[in-house]
Scaffold this motif. Structure first.
Motif, mmCIF file in Angstrom:
data_model
loop_
_atom_site.group_PDB
_atom_site.id
_atom_site.type_symbol
_atom_site.label_atom_id
_atom_site.label_comp_id
_atom_site.label_asym_id
_atom_site.label_seq_id
_atom_site.Cartn_x
_atom_site.Cartn_y
_atom_site.Cartn_z
ATOM 1 N N VAL A 1 25.508 -91.564 12.811
ATOM 2 C CA VAL A 1 26.290 -92.301 13.813
ATOM 3 C C VAL A 1 27.783 -92.019 13.616
ATOM 4 O O VAL A 1 28.499 -91.733 14.581
ATOM 5 C CB VAL A 1 25.980 -93.814 13.772
ATOM 6 C CG1 VAL A 1 26.984 -94.600 14.617
ATOM 7 C CG2 VAL A 1 24.563 -94.079 14.248
ATOM 8 N N ALA A 2 28.272 -92.083 12.388
ATOM 9 C CA ALA A 2 29.696 -91.831 12.129
ATOM 10 C C ALA A 2 30.086 -90.412 12.534
ATOM 11 O O ALA A 2 31.136 -90.208 13.172
ATOM 12 C CB ALA A 2 30.008 -92.061 10.653
ATOM 13 N N ASP A 3 29.248 -89.431 12.198
ATOM 14 C CA ASP A 3 29.560 -88.049 12.556
ATOM 15 C C ASP A 3 29.533 -87.846 14.071
ATOM 16 O O ASP A 3 30.374 -87.146 14.626
ATOM 17 C CB ASP A 3 28.588 -87.085 11.875
ATOM 18 C CG ASP A 3 28.887 -86.882 10.399
ATOM 19 O OD1 ASP A 3 29.955 -87.314 9.924
ATOM 20 O OD2 ASP A 3 28.033 -86.279 9.721
ATOM 21 N N ARG A 4 28.557 -88.461 14.742
ATOM 22 C CA ARG A 4 28.481 -88.322 16.199
ATOM 23 C C ARG A 4 29.697 -88.945 16.867
ATOM 24 O O ARG A 4 30.310 -88.344 17.762
ATOM 25 C CB ARG A 4 27.206 -88.960 16.755
ATOM 26 C CG ARG A 4 27.122 -88.822 18.285
ATOM 27 C CD ARG A 4 26.005 -89.609 18.883
ATOM 28 N NE ARG A 4 25.977 -91.006 18.566
ATOM 29 C CZ ARG A 4 26.766 -91.939 19.132
ATOM 30 N NH1 ARG A 4 27.668 -91.610 20.019
ATOM 31 N NH2 ARG A 4 26.645 -93.200 18.780
ATOM 32 N N ILE A 5 30.088 -90.130 16.442
ATOM 33 C CA ILE A 5 31.246 -90.807 17.028
ATOM 34 C C ILE A 5 32.505 -89.964 16.817
ATOM 35 O O ILE A 5 33.306 -89.791 17.742
ATOM 36 C CB ILE A 5 31.398 -92.220 16.446
ATOM 37 C CG1 ILE A 5 30.280 -93.116 16.977
ATOM 38 C CG2 ILE A 5 32.765 -92.810 16.774
ATOM 39 C CD1 ILE A 5 30.174 -94.470 16.290
ATOM 40 N N PHE B 1 32.651 -86.711 16.354
ATOM 41 C CA PHE B 1 32.502 -85.514 17.175
ATOM 42 C C PHE B 1 32.833 -85.795 18.642
ATOM 43 O O PHE B 1 33.451 -84.976 19.315
ATOM 44 C CB PHE B 1 31.075 -84.984 17.046
ATOM 45 C CG PHE B 1 30.794 -83.766 17.870
ATOM 46 C CD1 PHE B 1 31.304 -82.534 17.515
ATOM 47 C CD2 PHE B 1 30.003 -83.852 19.001
ATOM 48 C CE1 PHE B 1 31.047 -81.399 18.274
ATOM 49 C CE2 PHE B 1 29.736 -82.724 19.767
ATOM 50 C CZ PHE B 1 30.260 -81.497 19.403
ATOM 51 N N GLN B 2 32.436 -86.961 19.135
ATOM 52 C CA GLN B 2 32.692 -87.312 20.536
ATOM 53 C C GLN B 2 34.166 -87.556 20.811
ATOM 54 O O GLN B 2 34.591 -87.503 21.967
ATOM 55 C CB GLN B 2 31.888 -88.553 20.932
ATOM 56 C CG GLN B 2 30.454 -88.240 21.216
ATOM 57 C CD GLN B 2 29.687 -89.460 21.681
ATOM 58 O OE1 GLN B 2 28.851 -89.946 20.939
ATOM 59 N NE2 GLN B 2 29.958 -89.930 22.871
ATOM 60 N N ASN B 3 34.953 -87.825 19.792
ATOM 61 C CA ASN B 3 36.397 -87.961 19.938
ATOM 62 C C ASN B 3 36.780 -88.950 21.043
ATOM 63 O O ASN B 3 37.557 -88.634 21.943
ATOM 64 C CB ASN B 3 37.024 -86.586 20.179
ATOM 65 C CG ASN B 3 38.528 -86.595 19.988
ATOM 66 O OD1 ASN B 3 39.056 -87.411 19.241
ATOM 67 N ND2 ASN B 3 39.208 -85.703 20.689
ATOM 68 N N GLU B 4 36.176 -90.147 20.976
ATOM 69 C CA GLU B 4 36.467 -91.261 21.888
ATOM 70 C C GLU B 4 36.024 -91.025 23.329
ATOM 71 O O GLU B 4 36.438 -91.739 24.231
ATOM 72 C CB GLU B 4 37.954 -91.636 21.824
ATOM 73 C CG GLU B 4 38.377 -92.083 20.448
ATOM 74 C CD GLU B 4 39.813 -92.530 20.384
ATOM 75 O OE1 GLU B 4 40.406 -92.860 21.424
ATOM 76 O OE2 GLU B 4 40.356 -92.549 19.262
ATOM 77 N N ARG B 5 35.167 -90.038 23.574
ATOM 78 C CA ARG B 5 34.643 -89.779 24.922
ATOM 79 C C ARG B 5 33.303 -90.485 25.094
ATOM 80 O O ARG B 5 32.411 -90.335 24.262
ATOM 81 C CB ARG B 5 34.441 -88.285 25.156
ATOM 82 C CG ARG B 5 35.732 -87.494 25.180
ATOM 83 C CD ARG B 5 35.454 -86.022 25.287
ATOM 84 N NE ARG B 5 34.909 -85.577 23.986
ATOM 85 C CZ ARG B 5 34.469 -84.364 23.753
ATOM 86 N NH1 ARG B 5 34.472 -83.461 24.703
ATOM 87 N NH2 ARG B 5 33.997 -84.043 22.568
ATOM 88 N N PHE B 6 33.147 -91.222 26.174
ATOM 89 C CA PHE B 6 31.865 -91.824 26.515
ATOM 90 C C PHE B 6 31.011 -90.759 27.203
ATOM 91 O O PHE B 6 31.468 -90.127 28.168
ATOM 92 C CB PHE B 6 32.060 -93.024 27.447
ATOM 93 C CG PHE B 6 32.558 -94.239 26.731
ATOM 94 C CD1 PHE B 6 31.676 -95.207 26.293
ATOM 95 C CD2 PHE B 6 33.911 -94.405 26.488
ATOM 96 C CE1 PHE B 6 32.128 -96.333 25.627
ATOM 97 C CE2 PHE B 6 34.377 -95.526 25.825
ATOM 98 C CZ PHE B 6 33.482 -96.494 25.391
ATOM 99 N N LEU B 7 29.796 -90.553 26.706
ATOM 100 C CA LEU B 7 28.929 -89.501 27.233
ATOM 101 C C LEU B 7 27.483 -89.974 27.305
ATOM 102 O O LEU B 7 27.055 -90.801 26.492
ATOM 103 C CB LEU B 7 28.967 -88.274 26.307
ATOM 104 C CG LEU B 7 30.287 -87.537 26.168
ATOM 105 C CD1 LEU B 7 30.236 -86.570 24.993
ATOM 106 C CD2 LEU B 7 30.608 -86.796 27.452
#
Length: 127
Positions: free
Chosen positions: A41-45, A47-53
């Motif tokens: 979860v931490a790595d995914r968040i 990686f997403q760099n505050e983008r909702f996807l």
């Protein structure tokens, strides 16, 4: 851990973004406990760099998940997600996905799919 601008990998999963969808694929043989759940979860968040996807989460590599791991994913697994499509097989991941939907009541629209094309069609409505 391998990180690049358009691809990220840790010891439990790989993820990448293509055409507005985050693809999240658990590695074969993955065991989900609280430690592994927190890391993915931490790595995914990050990686997403505050983008909702919308997220296509391929759970077919998971062989087991303990209660602490499932609970953590239920609480925090949908952060920065607008919708989640769980891609499952007919074994462990189907049972876990069904349990997750029925017990955890995810905060974002979430559905279970056996076919990738069906999951992508579902997520297309959230791009």
């Amino acid at each position: 851990m391998i990180a690049a601008h358009d691809f990220f990998e840790n010891r439990y999963a790989s993820f990448w973004i293509r055409e507005g969808i985050l693809y999240f694929e658990y590695r074969p043989g993955t065991v989900i406990d609280e430690e592994s759940a927190r890391l993915v979860v931490a790595d995914r968040i990050s990686f997403q760099n505050e983008r909702f996807l919308p997220i296509l989460c391929d759970t077919r590599g998971i062989v087991s998940a303990d209660k602490a791991g499932r609970d953590y994913l239920a609480r925090s697994g949908s952060v920065l997600a607008v919708a989640v499509a769980l891609l499952v097989d007919e074994n462990v991941s189907l049972a876990m996905g069904t349990f997750y939907l029925e017990i955890s009541r995810p905060a974002v629209p979430t559905s279970i799919f056996r076919e990738r094309d069906d999951a992508l069609a579902y997520l297309g409505g959230f791009i």
